[in-house]
Every structure is written in structure tokens, then in C-alpha cells.
Write an enzyme that holds these catalytic residues in place. Structure first.
Site, mmCIF file in Angstrom:
data_model
loop_
_atom_site.group_PDB
_atom_site.id
_atom_site.type_symbol
_atom_site.label_atom_id
_atom_site.label_comp_id
_atom_site.label_asym_id
_atom_site.label_seq_id
_atom_site.Cartn_x
_atom_site.Cartn_y
_atom_site.Cartn_z
ATOM 1 N N ASP A 59 -66.259 123.808 50.644
ATOM 2 C CA ASP A 59 -67.037 123.592 49.414
ATOM 3 C C ASP A 59 -67.587 124.878 48.828
ATOM 4 O O ASP A 59 -67.699 125.012 47.612
ATOM 5 C CB ASP A 59 -68.186 122.610 49.663
ATOM 6 N N ASP A 109 -69.164 128.213 53.333
ATOM 7 C CA ASP A 109 -69.125 127.741 54.710
ATOM 8 C C ASP A 109 -67.731 127.213 55.056
ATOM 9 O O ASP A 109 -66.794 127.364 54.280
ATOM 10 C CB ASP A 109 -70.193 126.662 54.928
ATOM 11 N N GLU A 121 -74.094 132.703 46.657
ATOM 12 C CA GLU A 121 -73.009 131.880 47.208
ATOM 13 C C GLU A 121 -72.172 131.272 46.087
ATOM 14 O O GLU A 121 -72.698 130.652 45.169
ATOM 15 C CB GLU A 121 -73.573 130.756 48.088
ATOM 16 N N TYR A 178 -75.508 117.706 50.661
ATOM 17 C CA TYR A 178 -75.013 117.007 49.467
ATOM 18 C C TYR A 178 -75.488 115.556 49.477
ATOM 19 O O TYR A 178 -74.707 114.623 49.402
ATOM 20 C CB TYR A 178 -73.485 117.102 49.376
#
Length: 501
Positions: free
Chosen positions: A90, A93, A479, A242
Site C-alpha cells: 500500500d 511497508d 511516505e 485502514y
């Protein structure tokens, strides 16, 4: 790093013209001199990024241009005796979260449906990016009757490690929803992803398109038959990463809207009517889909004058009124440099998603010379388009720092992004395994630039003061994420196409 007073006083006539063209008054916005972004180059790079996020067995040759990545996650699904290889990590990570992955797929597909004719040579690359995740979502939907797999990899374990995807030695736990543990949100979004992708492939691969659509319909039936939030079923496996904060009604509306567009079946229109009025958001994201559904459904009202969709047109326009800076009902903050600012963590995800809605509704309005009102303000298609352009240009370097927030685009971009594969040496340069803890020293905490450039990655972005530390440990700003990029592909194609006309 605020702009010096002398610079502000010397703003060029171009900047003044930008304000006039915008037709907006953004309070204390300080314009930097208008740049001249290369939208075509940015478009190509924004799509290339997805190759750096691939999980599974990578293709060889030109189909895999991010060459510092190698195969990973080849045993994904084994703990449940199924094949769940493929898909995308995603963000920075090594976890596959299907909720944001499906949203990314939907946005890439929507961008292709709206702007594919403006993508030129990038159309095929965008289809490849969509197919990579759609293939994985098909596996998740079809592998086991009565189950929808929704993720691979324990996020709580993964997030304690800093290791390459190729070296992963963390448990690849498999997560799913079922009739007894429902997930209407993730199922509704998966249905939207498969339905939208089915339209992308309708002419170029009809057999694949039919499989996508039939699977979308089955997954959607599961979503509405067994209602519940996947956060309640899966707990710490998906929260706080999420969580479905907005509930699942928005995904049911979103999924039905996409299935209606894909099938034209009145069943989905009747379902939408049965859902009643939705929320009145001023945000659009992987979590809250209402605004996207309103714009998608408003298409029929604006382009076809279909009165069945007038209420969605009104809600889409109310959403725009909450975004436009000079609207009396605006609830949107802007930075001094003119960037939409919604939330401090990964703000650019909201900027790219909202910008997609701005360009798309502007496109619908332009086709029919449609205008609408925010109070006494008359809004034209060009007002939405100019605000959208302002956001895209900011991301590409027309901002107080003159920094591009897309890695590899322009002369000045983030060098220390929060991304495991990018920040650790590749297998080719460092064949030895880097274990769970092995990447923190000397790589994660290093001030050196990342050794591998994740070309096209759009990071979380600047703070509300237009500042950006370029610090790998500051994940909320540094990120990248698939859903940030998934939403900017459409607007980039739109502006690249306008320039080439």
C-alpha cells in the site's frame, strides 16, 4: 520557509494573471511565480511508480522498469491454502491492505475511462497497472466460496521491521471477511474496483472484462447481504491503519454507482434510491467515497439531462462549494502557497483525490456549458479546472519551496522517503539478507538519500505552513502511497492532453 517580503513584492504579472484566471480569492495565498510543468513527463512517472509497489513474481524486461525491485511475497496465501500472490504494497511497508488497494484500482480505472484518450503512450502502462491489482482482487474474491480475502501480512508485526519486501520474514497472516464476519465496506470497494476495471478492458480484452464484471456483481451481493464494517470483524489487523472510519454506507453507494455505470441495470439505480441521502462531505479518500459517488452519478444529470440523477448533481455541486476557496459555504483550508489542506497526515492523498473530482466535474460542465451557484457566486467549469491545475502545479514544484513532491520529477524532490525498498540497498548491490531489525541502522536512521529512486512516487506532502523536512522518519509527510498516485493519474492526463491540443 516563508517567502521573503521582497519576493512577494516582486511577484510577476504572470502571478497576477493566475489569480485573475482562477477567479478565486484564496485569502492570504502567496503565489510563487507560475512554473511550466511537464504534465506528460509527470504522467509517465506517476504510473511507473506502481511497478515499484508490486508484490509477487515480477515480469522481466521492459514490463518491469523499476529494476531495483525483485520477486517478493511468493508464498502469500499459503497459510490459508490459497494463492494470494500479486497486488501492491500500500505504501512504504510490506503489507497488502485490500481496502486502499481496491480504491487505488477504482481511481486508476476511473482516470482511464475519463482521460484515456489523453494518455497517449501511457494508456497501455496504465492498463498494466490496473490489471496487476485487478488480477489479485479476482483471486481474493474467487479463491474460496463464501470468503473475500482482504489482506496479507500482519501490519503490527511488519511495522516493527525495516526490511526489503524481498527479504520479508514476518508472518504473512491472511485476513478475510465472510457471512459471519462481514465487511460491506471492503466488499463494496472491491466491487467498485472490479466493475470500473471491467470497463477499461471491455474493448481490448472482452473475456477478462466479463470475468471482472461478473465477479464484481457477486462481491457486491455479498456486501449488501451480509452488512457490517470490516473494522469490527478484523479489529487490530486493519485498525488504526485502514479503519473504515466513515462506515460502509458510502462504499455501498460507490459500488452500486460503478455497477450501474458498468451494466446500466435498473437494479442498481433502485438500490441507490433505497439508500436515501448520504453524508455531505468536504473530503474524498480511500475511506469516504460519498463525494466520488456524487460526481460519478452526476454525470448522467449533467451530460444526459437525466432527472433521476439531479439529486446527485446537487450533492456534487454542494461538495464543490465546500472546496472552492471563495465560496460562502467553503469549509476547506488552504496553505499560504495555495495548497488544499485537509489533515496533517498524508495530506496530498486528499489533494489528489479532490483534484480528480474537480477536473472530472469541470469536464462534464464544459461539455454542456453548465454552471452552478455557491450562494451568489457563479461557478464555471474553468473555475474548477483552474483550482485543480493549481493543486497539480503545486505538487509538481510551483510552490514556496519550489520542491516537486513527486520523486524523480524536476530538479528538487524528496530524497529520503519513508519506504523500505527505496531506502535499503537492492539485492543486486547487497545480496545478503537484511533481517527485520537489520534495516534500522545504518539505513532508516541515516541522513543519506535513499539509494533507490522510486520514480513517480507522490509523498504525503508539506505541512500546513508549506514546509517539508525531507525526513525518512517522518512518515506522515515523507511516505508515498498507492492511493495518492492512483488519484493524480487522471488529472495529469487531463492537463497533458490540454497542452498537446
Amino acid at each position: 520557509m516563508a517567502m521573503p517580503t521582497s519576493t512577494r513584492l516582486c511577484l510577476s504579472l504572470i502571478s497576477v494573471l493566475v489569480v485573475i484566471l482562477l477567479g478565486t480569492d484564496i485569502g492570504n495565498v502567496e503565489l510563487v511565480q507560475a512554473g511550466n510543468p511537464d504534465y506528460g513527463d509527470a504522467l509517465a512517472k506517476s504510473i511507473l511508480f506502481f511497478q515499484g509497489q508490486r508484490s509477487g513474481k515480477l515480469p522481466s524486461g521492459p514490463a518491469q522498469q523499476i529494476t531495483w525491485r525483485s520477486n517478493s511475497g511468493l508464498s502469500d496465501g499459503r497459510l490459508a491454502q490459497v494463492d494470494l500472490t500479486g497486488g501492491y504494497y500500500d505504501a512504504g511497508d510490506n503489507v497488502k491492505f485490500n481496502f486502499p488497494m481496491a480504491f487505488t484500482t477504482t481511481m486508476l480505472s476511473w482516470g482511464t475511462l475519463e482521460y484515456g484518450k489523453k494518455m497517449g503512450a501511457q494508456l497501455e502502462n496504465t492498463r498494466s497497472a490496473i490489471r496487476w491489482s485487478a488480477n489479485y482482487l479476482l483471486k481474493c474474491a474467487l479463491a474460496t466460496p463464501g470468503r473475500l480475502y482482504v489482506g496479507v501480512g500482519d501490519p503490527n508485526v511488519d511495522h516493527k521491521c525495516w526490511e526489503r519486501p524481498e527479504d520479508m520474514d514476518t508472518v504473512r497472516t491472511v485476513y478475510w471477511v465472510s457471512p459471519s464476519n462481514p465487511g460491506s465496506d471492503v466488499a463494496g470497494e472491491t466491487a467498485a474496483a472490479l466493475a470500473s476495471a471491467s470497463m477499461v478492458f471491455r474493448k481490448v480484452d472482452p473475456t477478462y472484462s466479463k470475468l471482472l464484471l461478473s465477479t464484481a456483481e457477486k462481491v457486491f451481493q455479498f456486501a449488501i447481504q451480509y452488512r457490517g464494517a470490516y473494522s469490527d470483524s478484523l479489529g487490530s489487523a486493519v485498525c488504526p491503519f485502514y479503519c473504515s472510519y466513515s462506515g460502509y454506507k458510502d462504499e455501498l453507494v460507490w459500488g452500486a454507482a460503478w455497477l450501474l455505470r458498468a451494466t446500466n441495470d435498473v437494479y442498481y439505480l433502485n438500490f441507490l434510491k433505497s439508500m436515501g441521502a448520504g453524508d455531505s462531505p468536504d473530503i474524498f479518500s480511500w475511506d469516504n467515497k460519498f463525494a466520488g459517488a456524487y460526481v460519478l452519478l452526476s454525470r448522467r444529470a449533467v451530460l444526459n439531462n437525466d432527472k433521476n440523477f439531479d439529486s446527485y448533481k446537487q450533492q456534487a455541486e454542494q461538495f464543490m462549494c465546500r472546496i472552492l476557496p471563495n465560496s460562502p459555504s467553503s469549509s476547506t483550508q488552504y496553505t499560504q502557497g495555495g495548497l488544499i489542506f485537509k489533515l496533517p497526515e498524508s495530506n496530498l492523498q486528499y489533494v489528489t483525490s479532490i483534484t480528480f473530482l474537480l477536473t472530472t466535474y469541470s469536464k462534464y460542465m464544459s461539455a454542456t456549458k453548465h454552471t452552478f451557484n455557491c450562494g451568489n457566486l457563479v461557478v464555471t467549469s474553468s473555475a474548477l479546472r483552474n483550482l485543480a491545475k493549481r493543486q497539480v502545479d503545486y505538487i509538481l514544484g510551483v510552490n514556496p519551496l519550489k520542491m516537486s513532491y513527486m520523486v524523480g520529477y524536476g530538479p528538487y524532490y524528496p530524497k529520503r522517503i519513508h519506504h523500505r525498498g527505496s531506502s535499503l540497498p537492492s539485492l543486486a548491490s547487497h545480496p545478503q539478507t537484511i533481517g527485520c531489525d537489520g534495516g534500522f541502522q545504518p539505513f532508516f536512521y541515516s541522513s543519506n538519500p535513499n539509494p533507490n529512486i522510486l520514480v513517480g512516487a507522490v509523498v504525503g506532502g508539506p505541512n500546513q505552513n508549506d514546509g517539508f523536512p525531507d525526513d525518512r522518519t517522518d512518515y506522515s509527510h515523507s511516505e508515498p502511497a498507492t492511493y495518492i498516485n492512483g488519484a493524480i493519474v487522471g488529472p495529469l492526463a487531463y492537463f497533458a492532453g490540454r497542452k498537446s491540443q
